[in-house]
Design an enzyme around this catalytic site. Structure first.
Site, short mmCIF file in Angstrom:
data_model
loop_
_atom_site.label_atom_id
_atom_site.label_comp_id
_atom_site.label_asym_id
_atom_site.label_seq_id
_atom_site.Cartn_x
_atom_site.Cartn_y
_atom_site.Cartn_z
N GLU A 46 0.86 -1.18 0.00
CA GLU A 46 0.00 0.00 0.00
C GLU A 46 0.89 1.22 0.00
O GLU A 46 1.80 1.36 0.81
CB GLU A 46 -0.98 0.01 1.18
CG GLU A 46 -0.39 -0.21 2.54
CD GLU A 46 -1.37 0.02 3.70
OE1 GLU A 46 -2.22 0.92 3.60
OE2 GLU A 46 -1.27 -0.70 4.71
N ASP A 57 -3.36 8.24 11.69
CA ASP A 57 -1.99 7.73 11.76
C ASP A 57 -1.27 8.16 13.02
O ASP A 57 -1.45 9.28 13.50
CB ASP A 57 -1.21 8.18 10.52
CG ASP A 57 -1.55 7.34 9.31
OD1 ASP A 57 -1.37 6.12 9.38
OD2 ASP A 57 -2.02 7.91 8.30
#
Ligand SMILES: Cc1ncc(COP(=O)(O)O)c(C=O)c1O
Lengths: 252, 412
Positions: A46, A57
């Site tokens: 990815e 994140d």
């Protein structure tokens, strides 16, 4: 993409997906890291298009996003780079990014360009299916798998709902929280993976805090793919791109 | 708001999957509260005993005479407990948190007023409290940081991105997805994923509900115009909401920073710099580049220094039901100075934007008309910024002397 992954699963106990942040530390280093990953048996990668507000994140990937942008990485560069990489390597690639990148580019234009270069799937952590009606329709039209996410807080009903929209595989977040820190694989986790398995026939990828062979051994027989994210980014930071290959080789 | 949380084409709930169930629970509890008249009564009781509701509507006679136009009325949200309208939202969400049985609250804060109000609520209701605040804002709003910590909250300076409000919001979301089971995120403004924009506006709507009766009593009729500063949009929505039903012009004043053409501002709706986008959980007009990366914003007022704006206001802007203007840092300092000298009132730097916007236009109205300026908060928190901007010599000497005293203590 599901078919491609199933085929690989015929002769591997578990598949490996890795994560890179495009432009961090540079596209040249990305290229080298991908080369190391693929030649050491990574099954799927990815590629994250950096975004200024990466809300899902943790610190490692957050910093990578910021530095990639500070280094001048543009969405257009990401497409050009991805096109080149997909030509060179015979494994499925996905784009991971936040919805604004696609929205701002123009949903259909983004899908079209991604399909043209042979991109196989998208992972968009801030786009639940309720918000993604046109997105899901375009994914279908351009044959790009929308990979949806299960989490330990997802109820059985919710998992079934998500599975009905997801394609390619399901990304099972191993725990609550953001990318990066370690996950525990105790009884709760096993029960959770059991629920994931019951909710869908799609392959299950498990990510968040997976960093070692021991972690991956636990997943064998329970999941179809292990996702290594922050760990390789840290490795490149501390030991350079050439450390990635040997690290990957030791994981299975 | 439609079933997916949209106002026209703005809003929605672009949330990570891990929060799905929490949002379901939150929406359910919020819907219950809205249907339950006892909840609103409890809220009013709390606000009239713990805060200072109803807040007064002050007739600013000297300012009115100075401009020679409409009568200027000031809605005094600065007189709320903790010194800003933020308490209205926080106390409402606090009651909700009690009903949901969560033990911990987190919040983002720009000016520190929302963090301060949240720390207060947490202390009163016995909840753990963590506040995320951009590092730049920690420096410019130091007094609020001190008080939050004194009330038992943990204040975490956020060093990512532009180190201001949007980055504090991201960090609060990262905390929430990690601690979702026992934690509620007290969103501070009418932004973020649904139901926050509507819920925050509902709690803030108490401002306009009071003001409508107050202006009729004082002035005998509806005002011509209402002015409010717009950061995320909660104080503006608070005073506008009730007046949307009346024939009153509503004016939102955004942060002009160094000027509309400087690139250093936070003008989302009153300029053509912003474009539609999706970030921080909702769709609105954002100050972003052609790739969708958020831009740096600037305002002398930490609470207005933000890339997005309430999706409800964007919808009202699109429907031309609210007009948007901006005021520069410099105009704001002048408006602040004038208000202090003429009325003995110290607006927060954020609120001073509404004053600056109103002062520009009030002279054109008739003396028989009235306008209301929403004074969202008091300026005490800004003492360092304001004293710095005025280059006040006696203040500077005080700081130098105190600095010397402390360095002696720490080196000795
Ligand atoms: C006194 C004051 N006014 C206004 C604002 C801006 O927020 P909003 O636009 O949500 O009212 C803030 C935010 O921190 C504030 O502290």
């Amino acid at each position: 993409m599901e078919k491609q992954l199933r085929k690989k699963l015929e002769n591997k106990e578990i598949l490996l997906m890795t994560h890179i942040v495009l432009g961090y530390p540079s596209l040249d280093v990305n290229r080298e890291v991908i080369e190391q990953m693929v030649s050491n048996g990574v099954d799927c990668i990815e590629m994250q298009i950096p975004f200024s507000e990466p809300m899902a994140d943790g610190p490692v990937i957050l910093k990578a996003n910021q530095e990639a942008l500070a280094g001048g990485t543009k969405v257009d560069d990401c497409f050009t780079f991805a096109a080149e990489i997909i030509q060179q390597h015979d494994i499925p690639f996905l784009f991971m990014t936040y919805y604004n990148i696609i929205f701002k580019y123009g949903e259909e234009a983004f899908f079209k360009r991604a399909a043209d270069i042979g991109m196989k799937g998208f992972i968009i952590p801030d786009l639940p299916p309720e918000m993604g009606e046109s997105f899901l329709a375009l994914a279908d039209k351009y044959k790009i798998a929308p990979v949806l996410i299960f989490t330990p807080t997802s109820t059985d009903t919710r998992m079934e709902e998500l599975a009905s929209h997801g394609r390619g595989f399901i990304y099972c977040a191993a725990r609550r929280g953001v990318t990066g820190s370690k996950s525990e694989f105790g009884d709760d986790f096993k029960e959770y993976l059991g629920r994931c398995r019951a909710a869908t026939n799609l392959p299950l990828a498990v990510g968040f805090g997976i960093r070692s062979k021991e972690d991956i051994d636990v997943l064998k027989g329970k999941a179809d793919m292990a996702v290594i994210g922050s760990r390789t980014i840290q490795l490149v930071e501390s030991e350079g791109a050439e450390a990635v290959g040997p690290f990957i080789a030791r994981l299975r | 708001m439609d079933a997916n949380g949209f106002f026209g084409s703005w809003g929605g709930a672009y949330i990570p999957e891990v929060l799905y169930q929490t949002f379901q629970d939150l929406k359910l509890e919020y819907a219950r509260c809205r249907k339950d008249p006892a909840f609103w009564e409890e809220y009013i009781h709390l606000m009239s005993t713990y805060s200072c509701r109803p807040t007064p509507l002050t007739h600013a006679e000297n300012l009115s005479n100075h401009f020679g136009g409409a009568q200027i009325y000031i809605k005094r949200e600065d007189l709320n407990h903790t010194g800003a309208h933020k308490a209205n939202n926080v106390m409402g969400q606090g009651l909700l948190v009690k009903r949901m049985g969560k033990k911990r609250v987190i919040a983002e804060t720009g000016a520190g007023q929302h963090g301060m109000a949240t720390a207060t609520m947490a202390a009163k209701f016995g909840l753990d409290c963590t506040i995320y605040m951009g590092e730049e804002d920690v420096l410019r709003q130091r007094p609020n940081v001190f008080w939050m910590e004194k009330m038992g909250a943990t204040v975490i300076p956020v060093k990512d991105g532009s180190r201001t409000l949007k980055d504090a919001i991201n960090q609060a979301f990262r905390d929430w997805v990690t601690n979702v089971d026992d934690t509620h995120y007290v969103f501070g403004t009418a932004c973020g994923p649904a139901p926050f924009p509507e819920m925050v506006s509902w709690f803030q709507s108490i401002i306009g509900i009071e003001a409508v009766d107050q202006i009729i009593q004082a002035h005998g009729k509806m005002p011509k115009k209402i002015y409010a500063c717009v950061g995320g949009g909660s104080n503006a929505m608070g005073i506008f909401k009730r007046f949307l039903e009346e024939d009153v012009e509503l004016v939102g004043v955004e942060a002009g920073g160094h000027g509309a053409n400087s690139g250093a501002h936070a003008i989302r709706l009153a300029s053509s710099d912003a474009t539609p986008g999706v970030a921080q959980g909702y769709k609105t007009m954002f100050l972003q580049d052609e790739d969708g990366q958020m831009k740096h914003t600037h305002s002398v007022a930490a609470g207005l220094d933000y890339v997005g704006v309430s999706p409800i206001l964007t919808d009202l802007w699109e429907k031309k039901l609210v007009r948007f203007e901006s005021a520069t840092d410099e105009e704001v300092m002048q408006a602040l100075d004038l208000t202090m000298k003429k009325e003995g009132i110290i607006p927060a730097l954020e609120s001073a934007h509404a004053f600056a916007g109103a002062f520009r236009e009030v002279g054109k109205l008739s003396v028989d008309d009235a306008i209301i300026i929403n004074q969202s908060g008091r300026g005490d928190k800004d003492i360092f910024t304001i004293a710095h901007a005025f280059e006040d010599p006696s203040w500077e000497k005080f700081i130098i002397d105190r600095g010397k005293e402390y360095s002696k203590k720490h080196s000795g």
